[in-house]
Design a protein around this motif. Structure first.
Motif, mmCIF file in Angstrom:
data_model
loop_
_atom_site.group_PDB
_atom_site.id
_atom_site.type_symbol
_atom_site.label_atom_id
_atom_site.label_comp_id
_atom_site.label_asym_id
_atom_site.label_seq_id
_atom_site.Cartn_x
_atom_site.Cartn_y
_atom_site.Cartn_z
ATOM 1 N N LYS A 111 0.823 -1.228 -0.022
ATOM 2 C CA LYS A 111 0.139 0.005 -0.030
ATOM 3 C C LYS A 111 0.906 1.312 0.068
ATOM 4 O O LYS A 111 0.484 2.312 -0.609
ATOM 5 N N GLU A 112 2.093 1.219 0.416
ATOM 6 C CA GLU A 112 2.889 2.208 0.489
ATOM 7 C C GLU A 112 3.651 2.732 -0.810
ATOM 8 O O GLU A 112 3.721 3.931 -1.026
ATOM 9 N N GLU A 113 3.118 2.064 -2.013
ATOM 10 C CA GLU A 113 3.814 2.297 -3.432
ATOM 11 C C GLU A 113 2.698 2.996 -4.091
ATOM 12 O O GLU A 113 2.727 3.336 -4.885
ATOM 13 N N TYR A 114 1.268 3.143 -3.322
ATOM 14 C CA TYR A 114 0.265 3.760 -4.031
ATOM 15 C C TYR A 114 -0.121 5.181 -3.747
ATOM 16 O O TYR A 114 -0.043 5.451 -2.351
ATOM 17 N N MET A 115 0.020 6.200 -4.346
ATOM 18 C CA MET A 115 -0.224 7.740 -4.063
ATOM 19 C C MET A 115 -1.816 8.145 -3.977
ATOM 20 O O MET A 115 -2.148 9.040 -3.283
#
Length: 127
Positions: A111-115
């Motif tokens: 999820k940290e890779e989604y803006m």
């Protein structure tokens, strides 16, 4: 920037199918890798499925592999999640997400890779 709106959630029985859709605003949909996540009450948000910008790269969580299918339509700016053989443990709020990182064939499972995120939509599977 992209805005995401989910649709298609609801209440179904175990074994039923449901199709979620996420519509992205703007003309740059093709620049984003897309993903679906879910969050059950009292639990952390978890990865469900993702698809690359090319639509050729897909990744699934083990818990949904073989039951769920992610797809995208560049003409409609949509990313869909077809959910078959639903189980009560699939009950959660489902979120669509977009990532501008990575290459054309890259998809992401963290999820940290989604803006960008949608507001979420509820899916309830009764036993």
């Amino acid at each position: 920037q992209v805005q995401l709106v989910e649709s298609g959630g609801g209440l179904v029985q175990a074994g039923d199918s449901l199709r979620l859709s996420c519509t992205a605003s703007g003309r740059t949909f093709s620049r984003y890798a897309m993903g679906w996540f879910r969050q059950a009450p009292g639990k952390e948000r978890e990865f469900v499925a993702s698809i690359s910008r090319s639509a050729t790269g897909t990744v699934y969580a083990d818990s949904v592999k073989g039951r769920f299918t992610i797809s995208r339509d560049g003409a409609k700016n949509t990313v869909d999640l077809q959910m078959n053989s639903l189980k009560p443990e699939d009950t959660a709020d489902y979120y669509c997400a977009a990532s501008s990182g990575g290459g054309y064939y890259t998809s992401f499972s963290h999820k940290e890779e989604y803006m960008f995120w949608g507001q979420g939509i509820q899916v309830t599977v009764s036993s």
